[in-house]
Motif scaffolding. Sequence first.
Motif, PDB file in Angstrom:
ATOM      1  N   ILE A 256       0.852  -1.189   0.000  1.00 12.13           N
ATOM      2  CA  ILE A 256       0.000   0.000   0.000  1.00 12.13           C
ATOM      3  C   ILE A 256       0.884   1.234   0.000  1.00 12.13           C
ATOM      4  N   SER A 257       0.426   2.278  -0.664  1.00 10.35           N
ATOM      5  CA  SER A 257       1.123   3.559  -0.623  1.00 10.35           C
ATOM      6  C   SER A 257       0.163   4.645  -1.090  1.00 10.35           C
ATOM      7  N   ALA A 258       0.504   5.872  -0.750  1.00 10.58           N
ATOM      8  CA  ALA A 258      -0.230   7.030  -1.235  1.00 10.58           C
ATOM      9  C   ALA A 258       0.601   7.673  -2.333  1.00 10.58           C
ATOM     10  N   THR A 259       0.001   7.910  -3.484  1.00 11.50           N
ATOM     11  CA  THR A 259       0.732   8.466  -4.625  1.00 11.50           C
ATOM     12  C   THR A 259       0.727   9.987  -4.567  1.00 11.50           C
ATOM     13  N   ILE A 260       1.927  10.547  -4.762  1.00 12.09           N
ATOM     14  CA  ILE A 260       2.064  12.002  -4.733  1.00 12.09           C
ATOM     15  C   ILE A 260       3.168  12.406  -5.708  1.00 12.09           C
ATOM     16  N   ALA A 261       2.960  13.514  -6.407  1.00 11.07           N
ATOM     17  CA  ALA A 261       3.961  14.004  -7.351  1.00 11.07           C
ATOM     18  C   ALA A 261       5.080  14.722  -6.609  1.00 11.07           C
ATOM     19  N   ALA A 262       6.296  14.552  -7.077  1.00 15.66           N
ATOM     20  CA  ALA A 262       7.419  15.307  -6.531  1.00 15.66           C
ATOM     21  C   ALA A 262       7.117  16.793  -6.622  1.00 15.66           C
ATOM     22  N   GLY A 263       7.375  17.508  -5.535  1.00 16.19           N
ATOM     23  CA  GLY A 263       7.085  18.932  -5.481  1.00 16.19           C
ATOM     24  C   GLY A 263       5.727  19.273  -4.917  1.00 16.19           C
ATOM     25  N   ASP A 264       4.847  18.272  -4.794  1.00 16.72           N
ATOM     26  CA  ASP A 264       3.534  18.502  -4.196  1.00 16.72           C
ATOM     27  C   ASP A 264       3.603  18.319  -2.679  1.00 16.72           C
ATOM     28  N   SER A 265       2.505  18.646  -2.021  1.00 20.94           N
ATOM     29  CA  SER A 265       2.477  18.621  -0.563  1.00 20.94           C
ATOM     30  C   SER A 265       1.486  17.604  -0.017  1.00 20.94           C
ATOM     31  N   LEU A 266       1.816  17.099   1.141  1.00 24.43           N
ATOM     32  CA  LEU A 266       0.986  16.141   1.871  1.00 24.43           C
ATOM     33  C   LEU A 266       0.722  16.731   3.247  1.00 24.43           C
ATOM     34  N   THR A 267      -0.523  16.699   3.682  1.00 22.32           N
ATOM     35  CA  THR A 267      -0.865  17.222   5.000  1.00 22.32           C
ATOM     36  C   THR A 267      -1.122  16.079   5.970  1.00 22.32           C
ATOM     37  N   VAL A 268      -0.385  16.100   7.067  1.00 25.77           N
ATOM     38  CA  VAL A 268      -0.548  15.102   8.127  1.00 25.77           C
ATOM     39  C   VAL A 268      -1.617  15.623   9.087  1.00 25.77           C
ATOM     40  N   LEU A 269      -2.680  14.854   9.245  1.00 26.76           N
ATOM     41  CA  LEU A 269      -3.824  15.283  10.061  1.00 26.76           C
ATOM     42  C   LEU A 269      -3.822  14.498  11.372  1.00 26.76           C
ATOM     43  N   TRP A 270      -3.278  15.105  12.421  1.00 28.51           N
ATOM     44  CA  TRP A 270      -3.319  14.499  13.752  1.00 28.51           C
ATOM     45  C   TRP A 270      -4.739  14.610  14.308  1.00 28.51           C
ATOM     46  N   ASN A 271      -5.109  13.665  15.162  1.00 28.67           N
ATOM     47  CA  ASN A 271      -6.427  13.789  15.785  1.00 28.67           C
ATOM     48  C   ASN A 271      -6.416  14.884  16.843  1.00 28.67           C
ATOM     49  N   THR A 272      -5.255  15.093  17.471  1.00 29.30           N
ATOM     50  CA  THR A 272      -5.072  16.161  18.448  1.00 29.30           C
ATOM     51  C   THR A 272      -3.584  16.324  18.682  1.00 29.30           C
ATOM     52  N   TRP A 273      -3.219  17.431  19.272  1.00 28.26           N
ATOM     53  CA  TRP A 273      -1.856  17.632  19.761  1.00 28.26           C
ATOM     54  C   TRP A 273      -1.907  18.698  20.845  1.00 28.26           C
ATOM     55  N   PRO A 274      -1.294  18.440  22.005  1.00 33.33           N
ATOM     56  CA  PRO A 274      -1.451  19.361  23.139  1.00 33.33           C
ATOM     57  C   PRO A 274      -0.548  20.586  23.037  1.00 33.33           C
ATOM     58  N   LEU A 275      -1.107  21.736  23.314  1.00 33.09           N
ATOM     59  CA  LEU A 275      -0.297  22.930  23.488  1.00 33.09           C
ATOM     60  C   LEU A 275       0.631  22.720  24.683  1.00 33.09           C
ATOM     61  N   GLY A 276       1.828  23.250  24.589  1.00 30.23           N
ATOM     62  CA  GLY A 276       2.769  23.120  25.696  1.00 30.23           C
ATOM     63  C   GLY A 276       3.705  21.940  25.602  1.00 30.23           C
ATOM     64  N   HIS A 277       3.502  21.072  24.603  1.00 34.21           N
ATOM     65  CA  HIS A 277       4.483  20.011  24.324  1.00 34.21           C
ATOM     66  C   HIS A 277       5.524  20.602  23.373  1.00 34.21           C
ATOM     67  N   TYR A 278       6.233  21.593  23.872  1.00 37.32           N
ATOM     68  CA  TYR A 278       7.091  22.429  23.034  1.00 37.32           C
ATOM     69  C   TYR A 278       8.172  21.618  22.327  1.00 37.32           C
ATOM     70  N   GLY A 279       8.390  21.944  21.052  1.00 36.31           N
ATOM     71  CA  GLY A 279       9.470  21.285  20.328  1.00 36.31           C
ATOM     72  C   GLY A 279       9.334  21.447  18.830  1.00 36.31           C
ATOM     73  N   PRO A 280      10.300  20.894  18.090  1.00 35.63           N
ATOM     74  CA  PRO A 280      10.298  21.003  16.634  1.00 35.63           C
ATOM     75  C   PRO A 280       9.429  19.929  15.983  1.00 35.63           C
ATOM     76  N   VAL A 281       9.131  20.150  14.715  1.00 30.27           N
ATOM     77  CA  VAL A 281       8.507  19.143  13.860  1.00 30.27           C
ATOM     78  C   VAL A 281       9.522  18.823  12.762  1.00 30.27           C
ATOM     79  N   LEU A 282       9.903  17.553  12.679  1.00 29.68           N
ATOM     80  CA  LEU A 282      10.996  17.119  11.811  1.00 29.68           C
ATOM     81  C   LEU A 282      10.484  16.115  10.796  1.00 29.68           C
ATOM     82  N   ASN A 283      11.009  16.174   9.578  1.00 28.30           N
ATOM     83  CA  ASN A 283      10.509  15.320   8.501  1.00 28.30           C
ATOM     84  C   ASN A 283      11.666  14.750   7.694  1.00 28.30           C
TER      85      ASN A 283
END
Length: 249
Positions: free
Chosen positions: A84-111
């Motif tokens: 299984i995979s999700a098809t995406i063109a190079a240069g396009d964007s993918l949005t990661v939809l979390w169900n929630t994320w708490p404020l105050g869990h300070y830190g970076p987002v790395l990919n």
Amino acid sequence: MLVSAVVFAATLLIAEVSAHGYVPQIKIGSQYIAGWDVSKDPYTTPQPIRVVRPMKPDSGYIADPLSGDITCSIGNSKLPPGPISATIAAGDSLTVLWNTWPLGHYGPVLNYMAKCPTSDCSTWKGDSGSPWFKIQQDVYSNGVWASDVLANNNHSYTVKIPSKITAGSYILRHENLALHGASNIGGAQFYPVCIQVTVTGGGSLNPSGLSFPGTYTPTDPGIHFNVYQGDAANQAYVAPGGPVYPGLN
């Protein structure tokens, strides 16, 4: 009174667990694609085939960056049971939809991304060698940590797939790194999410060089870090994993 104290403690534990998020959906263009829903998928037989590899049933974190679970959380012990995979063109964007994320869990987002050795990423763990490369990171800007930006953006984060990488099958490793307890060694919380994608188009670039496990250590300055030192210290923060790979776009 003892019973009340026990109930209160259990309630606090449940609140802490439920505060951590997971990724039940991703979005490419106008298409919503099912991710891993920890409220249902772990209890379904046979295991559902999802583009997002399994995450901890309690939405919990990885505490040890040297652990094998740093690659894809528990996703490598519960690989998708079919291609299984999700098809995406190079240069396009993918949005990661979390169900929630708490404020105050300070830190970076790395990919990060890693190219799979075959067209079927479902059989590959990516936990040996150095196949990974960093494609995008957001840290601290205008007095706000990237984690809080994600939380305030309806718990979503958009990743651009590099335009110059070769076409093929990849794992996208999207990670929230929570540093609110990281003034002590071992206090950082890692939330890696692995998403299987097929990239179309692109160029001739074949980046690599990072390993999970291997790239992070508990004493890295971007992992053992006190987020409460003030704005100047936070602005000087350098995320683990090094810079974004050059020449991706």
